[in-house]
Design a protein around this motif. Structure first.
Motif, PDB file in Angstrom:
ATOM      1  N   LEU A 202       0.932  -1.001   0.283  1.00 18.14           N
ATOM      2  CA  LEU A 202       0.097   0.290   0.418  1.00 18.14           C
ATOM      3  C   LEU A 202       0.932   1.325   0.334  1.00 18.14           C
ATOM      4  N   GLY A 203       1.997   1.355   0.339  1.00 16.62           N
ATOM      5  CA  GLY A 203       2.899   2.061   1.223  1.00 16.62           C
ATOM      6  C   GLY A 203       3.601   2.763  -0.300  1.00 16.62           C
ATOM      7  N   SER A 204       4.218   1.516  -1.110  1.00 15.80           N
ATOM      8  CA  SER A 204       4.553   1.407  -1.966  1.00 15.80           C
ATOM      9  C   SER A 204       3.813   2.018  -3.416  1.00 15.80           C
ATOM     10  N   LEU A 205       2.911   2.356  -3.189  1.00 20.81           N
ATOM     11  CA  LEU A 205       1.861   2.917  -4.170  1.00 20.81           C
ATOM     12  C   LEU A 205       2.222   3.857  -5.179  1.00 20.81           C
ATOM     13  N   PHE A 206       2.916   4.522  -3.910  1.00 20.89           N
ATOM     14  CA  PHE A 206       3.159   5.979  -3.897  1.00 20.89           C
ATOM     15  C   PHE A 206       4.516   6.563  -4.592  1.00 20.89           C
ATOM     16  N   ARG A 207       4.968   5.136  -4.582  1.00 14.50           N
ATOM     17  CA  ARG A 207       5.892   5.246  -6.547  1.00 14.50           C
ATOM     18  C   ARG A 207       5.756   5.799  -7.132  1.00 14.50           C
TER      19      ARG A 207
END
Length: 194
Positions: free
Chosen positions: A170-175
């Motif tokens: 979920l946090g990685s989607l900010f890539r």
């Protein structure tokens, strides 16, 4: 100084560093476009012809799973100078980045705890990353996905500390956000420099 105030100051510093890094990237690309446009066009033409979007995708997997492989911005530069489609570039690089981060997460989860050398490598970055992880949890992954905090090292760290993969993902989607912002900052530098 309290830990909360210190972490807030660090977060403010990270925001400043992020903005500064975007400005620096824009300035560097402007300079490259102004002084080395022909050479970059020739090199990127070969890259696009040989590797294309698959090259961007694989390059980002390697970049975000192997620390210090090649900075992600180098692949953005190739895509921009090679006049690759912005949407396909952003999607291929973002998905590659998330897969690379996921590989780093699983290395941190399964391999690093088994090897002394791997544990020592993570310990080198842990002191810098743990305060964010303790204070923000999932937000630490978001911070590393968006800012100059090394995303791959955060992935190793949260894997080592057994953060749930769904939270990491979920946090990685900010890539997607980071790749998009840097793409257009570099694009602006490229068109204004030439």
């Amino acid at each position: 100084m309290t830990k909360d105030k210190e972490t807030f100051i660090n977060l403010r510093s990270l925001i400043f560093q992020t903005i500064l890094s975007i400005v620096i990237v824009l300035t560097i690309v402007f300079g490259l476009a102004f002084f080395f446009r022909k050479e970059l066009l020739g090199f990127s033409e070969h890259f696009v012809r040989i590797f294309g979007y698959l090259g961007l995708f694989v390059g980002m997997i390697l970049s975000d799973s192997l620390p210090a492989f090649v900075p992600p911005d180098a692949f953005l530069m190739l895509a921009i100078t090679g006049e690759m489609d912005p949407l396909k570039t952003i999607l291929s690089m973002s998905f590659g980045s998330i897969i690379g981060g996921s590989l780093a997460y699983f290395v941190g989860l399964y391999l690093i705890p088994k090897f002394h050398l791997g544990r020592q490598m993570v310990l080198h970055y842990e002191d810098k990353l743990l305060p964010y992880l303790r204070k923000y949890g999932l937000g630490a992954v978001v911070i590393s996905a968006l800012t100059p905090v090394p995303y791959s090292w955060m992935a190793y760290t949260v894997g080592t500390f057994k953060m749930r993969y769904s939270l990491f993902l979920l946090g990685s989607l900010f890539r997607f956000v980071r790749v998009t912002v840097y793409f257009y900052a570099m694009y602006l530098g490229w068109i204004t420099g030439g």
